[in-house]
Design a protein around this motif. Structure first.
Motif, PDB file in Angstrom:
ATOM      1  N   THR A   6      -5.758   8.741  52.291  1.00 30.13           N
ATOM      2  CA  THR A   6      -6.681   9.842  51.984  1.00 30.13           C
ATOM      3  C   THR A   6      -8.035   9.308  51.542  1.00 30.13           C
ATOM      4  O   THR A   6      -8.141   8.651  50.514  1.00 30.13           O
ATOM      5  N   TRP A   7      -9.058   9.609  52.309  1.00 30.61           N
ATOM      6  CA  TRP A   7     -10.401   9.203  51.902  1.00 30.61           C
ATOM      7  C   TRP A   7     -11.120  10.368  51.208  1.00 30.61           C
ATOM      8  O   TRP A   7     -11.163  11.471  51.737  1.00 30.61           O
ATOM      9  N   TRP A   8     -11.678  10.087  50.037  1.00 29.63           N
ATOM     10  CA  TRP A   8     -12.512  11.067  49.334  1.00 29.63           C
ATOM     11  C   TRP A   8     -13.207  10.396  48.171  1.00 29.63           C
ATOM     12  O   TRP A   8     -13.109   9.183  48.007  1.00 29.63           O
TER      13      TRP A   8
ATOM     14  N   GLY B 237      -8.329   5.391  47.182  1.00 32.65           N
ATOM     15  CA  GLY B 237      -9.180   4.578  46.321  1.00 32.65           C
ATOM     16  C   GLY B 237      -9.965   3.518  47.043  1.00 32.65           C
ATOM     17  O   GLY B 237     -11.051   3.150  46.629  1.00 32.65           O
ATOM     18  N   GLU B 238      -9.407   3.003  48.112  1.00 32.50           N
ATOM     19  CA  GLU B 238     -10.093   1.957  48.867  1.00 32.50           C
ATOM     20  C   GLU B 238      -9.389   1.833  50.213  1.00 32.50           C
ATOM     21  O   GLU B 238      -8.309   2.399  50.404  1.00 32.50           O
ATOM     22  N   PRO B 239      -9.997   1.089  51.120  1.00 34.26           N
ATOM     23  CA  PRO B 239      -9.326   0.911  52.403  1.00 34.26           C
ATOM     24  C   PRO B 239      -7.996   0.187  52.191  1.00 34.26           C
ATOM     25  O   PRO B 239      -7.925  -0.753  51.414  1.00 34.26           O
TER      26      PRO B 239
ATOM     27  N   THR C  31      -8.901  11.395  40.927  1.00 34.02           N
ATOM     28  CA  THR C  31      -7.590  11.573  41.553  1.00 34.02           C
ATOM     29  C   THR C  31      -6.622  12.282  40.602  1.00 34.02           C
ATOM     30  O   THR C  31      -5.862  13.153  41.003  1.00 34.02           O
TER      31      THR C  31
ATOM     32  N   THR D 112     -15.189  10.969  43.924  1.00 35.36           N
ATOM     33  CA  THR D 112     -15.395  11.797  42.735  1.00 35.36           C
ATOM     34  C   THR D 112     -16.306  12.974  43.098  1.00 35.36           C
ATOM     35  O   THR D 112     -16.089  14.102  42.680  1.00 35.36           O
TER      36      THR D 112
ATOM     37  N   ARG E 273     -18.226   0.586  50.998  1.00 32.76           N
ATOM     38  CA  ARG E 273     -19.513   1.045  50.480  1.00 32.76           C
ATOM     39  C   ARG E 273     -20.654   0.323  51.177  1.00 32.76           C
ATOM     40  O   ARG E 273     -20.580  -0.869  51.420  1.00 32.76           O
TER      41      ARG E 273
ATOM     42  N   ASP F 297     -20.621   5.504  52.143  1.00 33.15           N
ATOM     43  CA  ASP F 297     -19.632   4.665  52.825  1.00 33.15           C
ATOM     44  C   ASP F 297     -19.990   4.471  54.296  1.00 33.15           C
ATOM     45  O   ASP F 297     -20.643   5.319  54.900  1.00 33.15           O
TER      46      ASP F 297
ATOM     47  N   THR G 134     -19.115   8.678  37.230  1.00 30.88           N
ATOM     48  CA  THR G 134     -18.809   7.682  38.260  1.00 30.88           C
ATOM     49  C   THR G 134     -19.996   6.730  38.308  1.00 30.88           C
ATOM     50  O   THR G 134     -21.131   7.126  38.028  1.00 30.88           O
TER      51      THR G 134
HETATM   52  C1  7RM Z   1     -10.833   9.235  45.164  1.00 29.00           C
HETATM   53  C2  7RM Z   1     -11.737   8.106  44.742  1.00 29.00           C
HETATM   54  C3  7RM Z   1     -14.822   6.760  45.993  1.00 29.00           C
HETATM   55  C4  7RM Z   1     -14.940   5.611  46.958  1.00 29.00           C
HETATM   56  C5  7RM Z   1     -15.264   6.058  48.359  1.00 29.00           C
HETATM   57  C6  7RM Z   1     -14.737   4.894  49.172  1.00 29.00           C
HETATM   58  C7  7RM Z   1     -13.491   4.472  48.427  1.00 29.00           C
HETATM   59  C8  7RM Z   1     -11.557   6.092  48.423  1.00 29.00           C
HETATM   60  C9  7RM Z   1     -10.551   5.577  50.284  1.00 29.00           C
HETATM   61  C10 7RM Z   1     -11.695   4.760  50.151  1.00 29.00           C
HETATM   62  C11 7RM Z   1     -11.222   3.751  52.158  1.00 29.00           C
HETATM   63  C12 7RM Z   1      -9.728   5.405  51.449  1.00 29.00           C
HETATM   64  N1  7RM Z   1     -12.920   8.447  44.189  1.00 29.00           N
HETATM   65  N2  7RM Z   1     -12.294   5.105  48.985  1.00 29.00           N
HETATM   66  N3  7RM Z   1     -10.506   6.380  49.196  1.00 29.00           N
HETATM   67  N4  7RM Z   1     -12.027   3.855  51.087  1.00 29.00           N
HETATM   68  N5  7RM Z   1     -10.104   4.486  52.355  1.00 29.00           N
HETATM   69  N6  7RM Z   1      -8.614   6.118  51.647  1.00 29.00           N
HETATM   70  O1  7RM Z   1     -11.378   6.976  44.924  1.00 29.00           O
HETATM   71  O2  7RM Z   1     -15.244   8.132  43.365  1.00 29.00           O
HETATM   72  O3  7RM Z   1     -13.523   6.669  42.517  1.00 29.00           O
HETATM   73  O4  7RM Z   1     -14.328   6.329  44.741  1.00 29.00           O
HETATM   74  O5  7RM Z   1     -13.691   4.919  47.080  1.00 29.00           O
HETATM   75  O6  7RM Z   1     -15.654   3.839  49.168  1.00 29.00           O
HETATM   76  O7  7RM Z   1     -16.645   6.276  48.508  1.00 29.00           O
HETATM   77  S1  7RM Z   1     -14.039   7.391  43.630  1.00 29.00           S
END
Ligand code: 7RM
Length: 638
Positions: free
Chosen positions: A398-400, A373-375, A297, A402, A502, A487, A250
């Motif tokens: 779903t927020w999470w 992946g993002e908001p 994912t 790597t 971020r 984040d 990552t």
């Molecule tokens: C699973 C994945 C991680 C970063 C993470 C956040 C952003 C991921 C959400 C989110 C807002 C969400 N892994 N992020 N999910 N932000 N709402 N539901 O994406 O390592 O590639 O990215 O992605 O900033 O830190 S990742």
């Protein structure tokens, strides 16, 4: 009975309270009741965030593929494990049953062994979304080899950096791949990468597009003849709970990507348990996650989590836009998908094409929609809810990461009331904290801060491959005794979390995490470029797009900006991949820097977002006049 399947909001709170009151005994119960162990653990959890060292289920012995495949053979050998949907809608889908998956994984594992792969060896997997990708991941896990999947859209330099960093002995790839109406010469990219990877002894090549490729004598072999010859039984390698399962790279804030290392038992327990609850998966459901297995994912929620639950998981080779923007919905109708998990960037891209294509298909099989992946912005959330879910399917935002291995903050469908743009509440066992700039935890509601996690969870990454110090510095040094996510987040009046993005120098473009540093490195390779800075700016489809500020070398002669722009984007495509191309480029006479020479991207970010009056304190700048120049340039372009 551990509450493996949470059914209502009250039960969520009850299980959550139990899980945080005594996390070790909670996860012990889950592990005990729902998995197959070759030997039980001696100790559920030991941890020390100062080192940092985290161990779950120490002393236990298991193999994750026994849990994902073998143990289902008796009860559901004929159930579809993987449903492969090809790029071309006219090519038939392929149903791989649990029994067939067992045979294919065993054969593949025997091939790996025959080519000298042993427990602990690293195998780099650079394959498109074809069954061989999932099968090879599981084959590695079966024999204890550590897989490192590299997304097959990355360039040869990105690939070679990763191969060299983890010291992979073998690369698995294919002749080429399909991507919509195009084909990609994967083997050509591998050949180029391997010029810089002396440690790679063998390359096994799957046939997908039947293209003419170069096979290097003594190194490259076609996969299929080897599989045809291989034995269809392969004993599992007995692994320790904390033995490495995989490395996944990552981006970070320096040019060097971070090889996040995940281990076996905790990762299995957490991804399986989250999968079951976050998607409310029931026997006979058909579940589809549109991600690529090259991202976390895909690892956790296409392969390991679903298979550990004996689920049917769909693997889609293609893209949402081919043959048209109705492809996703066509697949939902065709396979009667029950749970659909995608990224906000895909939702926005599809929303751009109106509702006609969604309305054309029968989506009534859908029960749960996911986002990752993002908001997810309000507009996209409503489009998804109204047109795909027909206001009947809960959306799990779903927020999470790597690094976290599994879903951390999320609604539980049919339990947690959802709220647009909010990931809502911590998952079972997860203890979030918001921190202020002085390192103090912010208590109470209606507050915002930096998101940390206070207690270990089973699927957290254990280290950065080959660089434990960087692991400590990045995640455990900003706040004492806490995991720092990088984040920002806010907590509303009822305690729901909304992730704001971020706080460091990583930009998320179309759901892909891109570090600014490697992109800037690529730009700076151009002979006319002196310096560059990359920032993200809001983009209605990609979430963020990239904007580059470039200063040119003072050579006395003028350069054609249009040409330099083209060449810069070509360099980026070569070094990182087309995903990192710049949408906007401004040539400036200087970059806003601090006195210690650090580029203040914060200021460029604000200007790029046209927030000219919110630049904050510019007094620490070396030369504040460059800010006015940049402002004028960007304003004139708007
Ligand atoms: C699973 C994945 C991680 C970063 C993470 C956040 C952003 C991921 C959400 C989110 C807002 C969400 N892994 N992020 N999910 N932000 N709402 N539901 O994406 O390592 O590639 O990215 O992605 O900033 O830190 S990742």
């Amino acid at each position: 009975m551990s509450n493996y399947h949470i059914k209502n909001f009250e039960e969520y709170f009850q299980v959550y309270r139990k899980s945080v009151r005594n996390p070790a005994s909670f996860w012990e119960e889950v592990a005990e009741e729902h998995f197959t162990w070759q030997k039980r653990w001696d100790n559920v959890l030991s941890w020390d965030f100062t080192k940092p060292e985290i161990k779950w289920f120490e002393g236990a012995k298991l193999n994750i593929t026994e849990n994902c495949i073998d143990r289902h053979l008796w009860s559901k050998g004929d159930k579809t494990a993987i449903l492969f949907e090809p790029n071309d809608p006219n090519e038939p889908a392929e149903k791989i049953t649990y029994r067939e998956l067992h045979t294919r994984v065993c054969k593949f594992a025997n091939v790996l062994k025959s080519r000298g792969i042993k427990k602990g060896d690293r195998v780099c997997i650079y394959l498109p979304m074809i069954p061989e990708l999932a099968v090879s991941v599981l084959a590695c896990a079966r024999i204890g080899a550590v897989h490192s999947v590299v997304f097959a859209g990355f360039s040869s330099t990105a690939l070679s950096t990763r191969i060299v960093d983890c010291d992979a002995k073998m690369v698995l790839t294919s002749d080429g791949s399909y991507r919509g109406s195009k084909t990609i010469d994967l083997k050509g990219i591998v050949d180029e990468a391997l010029e810089d990877c002396p440690g790679v002894e063998s390359v096994l090549v799957a046939k997908r597009i039947d293209s003419e490729i170069n096979m290097k004598e003594g190194r490259d072999e076609w996969l299929q003849p080897l599989l045809d010859e291989a034995d269809s039984e392969c004993e599992i390698e007995i692994m320790d709970a904390e033995d490495p399962l995989f490395i996944l790279y990552t981006s970070g804030s320096t040019g060097m990507p971070k090889g996040m290392l995940h281990t076996t038992a905790g990762y299995m327990v957490y991804t399986a348990y989250t999968f079951k609850n976050v998607f409310q998966y029931r026997e006979d459901d058909i579940y589809w996650c549109t991600a690529d297995i090259g991202w976390i994912t895909g690892h956790s929620y296409i392969v390991y989590g679903p298979l550990a639950n004996g689920a049917t998981t769909v693997m889609f080779e293609g893209v949402p836009s081919y043959p048209d923007f109705g492809r996703f919905w066509e697949i939902v109708e065709k396979h009667k998908i029950n749970q659909f998990y995608t990224a906000p960037t895909a939702v926005r891209a599809l929303a751009k094409h109106g509702t006609e294509l969604v309305e054309k298909y029968d989506l009534s099989s859908l029960k749960v929609l996911g986002s990752v992946g993002e908001p997810i912005n309000e507009e996209a959330w409503h489009w998804y809810n109204d047109n795909v879910g027909k206001k009947k399917c809960p959306i799990v935002d779903t927020w999470w990461q790597t690094e976290t291995g599994g879903i951390m903050i999320t609604p539980i469908p049919f339990s947690t009331p959802t709220k647009p743009t909010y990931a809502t509440l911590p998952f079972i066992g997860i203890q979030p904290a918001l921190m202020d700039e002085n390192g103090e935890e912010i208590h109470g509601n209606q507050v915002d801060g930096r998101l940390c996690i206070k207690h270990p969870w089973p699927s957290m990454a254990r280290t950065i491959w080959g660089n434990h110090q960087r692991y400590k510095d990045t995640y455990f040094s900003a706040y004492e005794n806490k995991y720092f996510t990088g984040d920002g987040a806010l907590r509303d009046e009822v305690g729901y979390y909304r992730i704001t993005g971020r706080v460091d120098d990583v930009i998320i473009v179309s759901g892909h995490n891109l570090g600014t540093a490697p992109i800037e490195d690529a730009i700076n390779e151009h002979n006319a470029v002196a310096e560059s800075a990359i920032v993200g700016f809001p983009h209605d489809v990609k979430g963020n797009a990239l904007c580059g500020y470039i200063t040119l070398k003072d050579t006395g002669e003028s350069r054609d900006h249009t040409n330099v722009s083209k060449e810069v984007n070509q360099l980026i495509t070569d070094r990182i991949g087309p995903i990192a191309k710049l949408d906007k480029i401004y040539f400036v006479s200087g970059l806003p820097k601090t006195r210690s020479g650090k580029i203040m991207r914060r200021i460029l970010r604000k200007i790029s977002a046209h927030e000219y009056n919110q630049l904050g304190d510019t007094s620490t700048l070396l030369d504040p006049t460059v800010v006015d120049e940049i402002k004028e340039l960007v304003k004139a372009d708007a």
